[in-house]
Motif scaffolding. Structure first.
Motif, PDB file in Angstrom:
ATOM      1  N   GLU A  81      -0.523  -5.940   1.829  1.00 28.16           N
ATOM      2  CA  GLU A  81      -1.343  -4.793   2.217  1.00 28.16           C
ATOM      3  C   GLU A  81      -1.994  -5.032   3.574  1.00 28.16           C
ATOM      4  O   GLU A  81      -2.019  -4.148   4.438  1.00 28.16           O
ATOM      5  CB  GLU A  81      -2.411  -4.524   1.163  1.00 28.16           C
ATOM      6  N   ASP A  85      -1.555  -2.944   7.026  1.00 25.27           N
ATOM      7  CA  ASP A  85      -2.725  -2.366   7.679  1.00 25.27           C
ATOM      8  C   ASP A  85      -2.842  -2.781   9.144  1.00 25.27           C
ATOM      9  O   ASP A  85      -3.301  -2.005   9.994  1.00 25.27           O
ATOM     10  CB  ASP A  85      -4.000  -2.771   6.943  1.00 25.27           C
ATOM     11  N   ASP A  91      -0.536   4.387  11.719  1.00 27.42           N
ATOM     12  CA  ASP A  91      -1.853   4.031  11.200  1.00 27.42           C
ATOM     13  C   ASP A  91      -2.379   5.040  10.188  1.00 27.42           C
ATOM     14  O   ASP A  91      -3.563   5.033   9.845  1.00 27.42           O
ATOM     15  CB  ASP A  91      -2.856   3.888  12.347  1.00 27.42           C
ATOM     16  N   LYS A  95      -3.016   5.314   1.145  1.00 30.91           N
ATOM     17  CA  LYS A  95      -3.229   4.222   0.197  1.00 30.91           C
ATOM     18  C   LYS A  95      -2.753   4.585  -1.211  1.00 30.91           C
ATOM     19  O   LYS A  95      -2.233   3.743  -1.949  1.00 30.91           O
ATOM     20  CB  LYS A  95      -4.712   3.829   0.163  1.00 30.91           C
TER      21      LYS A  95
END
Length: 425
Positions: A81, A85, A91, A95
């Motif tokens: 994760e 990120d 971007d 989630k």
């Protein structure tokens, strides 16, 4: 049992059997252990919930180091994760979508095409389909096992698919100009379905056509007529069951009563391209046909046996012929297998799909669910047909070219011949 309609010829089913008493017992056992220890992040919490389904839970206040959700896997998931990120070129990663991917991946790791994680939207769609109403194009789609490609296995009369000229036997190459190579049947079906009034573009490979066939279909609300009847010549009643949904039992009962009132001498049941559906439904229908005894029985991984029986009070007293093909699956095979085992009818067509396992849907109490394979099923004589299928008594391949070009159903014609012989005996 599912195709697995489409809109899902895996027979949703289909493809898949819904909650039986045994399934409810498993569900209660499953739900009773759902309380797990608080974990730091919501991300990890849901991963643990899915893991619990396969491992009977983790102890409150800790992790099961021998299971999937141990300190190493939690650490690695967090590492992945963080890498996404900080390094992924977009971007705006969602989630919740990432989390859904974890849940789906865990169930997919079983290597069982009939075990599925359902998002909230997918679960609502599943519920609609099992009730016999959904949004789509009104075609049945199945997977050709030899070619490993999705194929149109049936068209609903008066549906958008029928109006657009789709034909049984059409191979689906692309959906909305995107290749479906490598996708599962469920994934192909999901791409074809959509909101009422929207359009889906299908690229098809059709026998007799040199070039691909391009078709645009406008989606609409589909109310599935799961049972249709026809009075044929020589006192033969024809009854087609397209799938076994909640509405099918009443439709079958009504259709059979209408045919019997017409004084039919024999009953032809068409189960071709029927992907299956609800176990309770097919047993209720079988009880209107079979003698006293088992309809089917299931055996789970611990060897527990569950019998589904018939009291024989409504055993049919006229000859029966059942039409089957390579897309007749699951609940269809339960009915066809029982009729064959009891010797009360003849099977005409080609060998069935071979889906001899049962699924149950487990509600995760957050709007999502998991469908898991929970048992094998056996015909009354003790045959498990998973991966094998049921052989017809009279084998005849469908002539696709005649069916598409001349609207001649040579399998149905052969079934009529067989029925006449039975009536004349």
């Amino acid at each position: 049992m599912e195709n697995e309609n489409i809109e899902n010829n895996v027979p949703v089913s289909e493809p898949a059997s819904k909650d039986t008493e045994a399934d409810k017992m498993l569900k209660r056992r499953f739900i009773s252990g759902m309380l797990i220890g608080a974990l730091c992040a919501m991300f990890v919490f849901f991963a643990g919930a899915i893991f619990f389904i396969l491992t009977n839970g983790v102890h409150a206040g800790g992790q099961n180091e021998n299971g999937v959700l141990n300190s190493e896997t939690v650490k690695k998931v967090k590492m992945l994760e963080n890498l996404v990120d900080t390094n992924y070129y977009k971007d705006d990663v969602d989630k919740s979508t990432e989390a859904e991917g974890i849940y789906k991946g865990l169930i997919e790791s079983l290597g069982d095409p009939y075990s599925v994680y359902y998002t909230a939207d997918e679960l609502e769609e599943l519920k609609a389909v099992t009730k016999g109403v959904y949004y789509g194009i009104g075609a049945y789609v199945g997977m050709d096992q030899e070619k490993n490609v999705p194929v149109i296995t049936g068209i609903m009369e008066g549906s958008p698919a029928a109006d657009s000229g789709l034909m049984e036997g059409d191979i689906i190459a692309e959906v909305n100009k995107e290749s479906i190579q490598g996708l599962t049947l469920d994934e192909v079906v999901a791409k074809i379905k959509g909101e009422k009034g929207t359009s889906v573009h299908l690229t098809l490979i059709r026998d007799g056509s040199v070039d691909n066939v391009e078709v645009d279909v406008i989606r609409n609300e589909i109310q599935v007529p799961t049972v249709t009847t026809e009075l044929l010549k020589d006192g033969i009643g024809y009854l087609k069951i397209s799938e076994f949904d909640e509405i099918t039992t009443d439709q079958f009962t009504e259709g059979l009563a209408e045919l019997r009132a017409s004084g039919i001498k024999g009953l032809m049941i068409d189960l071709r391209s029927n992907p299956g559906g609800n176990l309770v439904t097919v047993c209720d229908i079988a009880r209107q046909l079979l003698p006293k005894g088992n309809i089917v029985y299931t055996v789970d991984r611990e060897g527990n046996k569950q019998d589904y029986t018939c009291d024989g009070t409504r055993q049919i007293d006229i000859p029966v012929v059942v039409l089957i093909n390579q897309y007749s699956a699951s609940a269809s095979e339960i009915l066809a297998g029982a009729i064959k085992d009891y010797g009360i009818g003849k099977l005409v067509g080609v060998k069935t799909f071979g889906k001899g396992i049962v699924q149950s849907v487990f509600d995760l109490n957050d709007g999502t669910a998991v469908k898991l394979t929970v048992s094998d099923y056996y015909t009354p004589n003790g045959y498990n047909i998973h991966g094998i299928g049921i052989e017809p008594d009279v084998e005849v391949e469908l002539d696709i070219e005649k069916a598409q070009r001349d609207k001649i159903d040579n399998q149905k014609e052969k079934a009529i011949e067989v029925m006449k012989e039975l009536i004349d005996k």
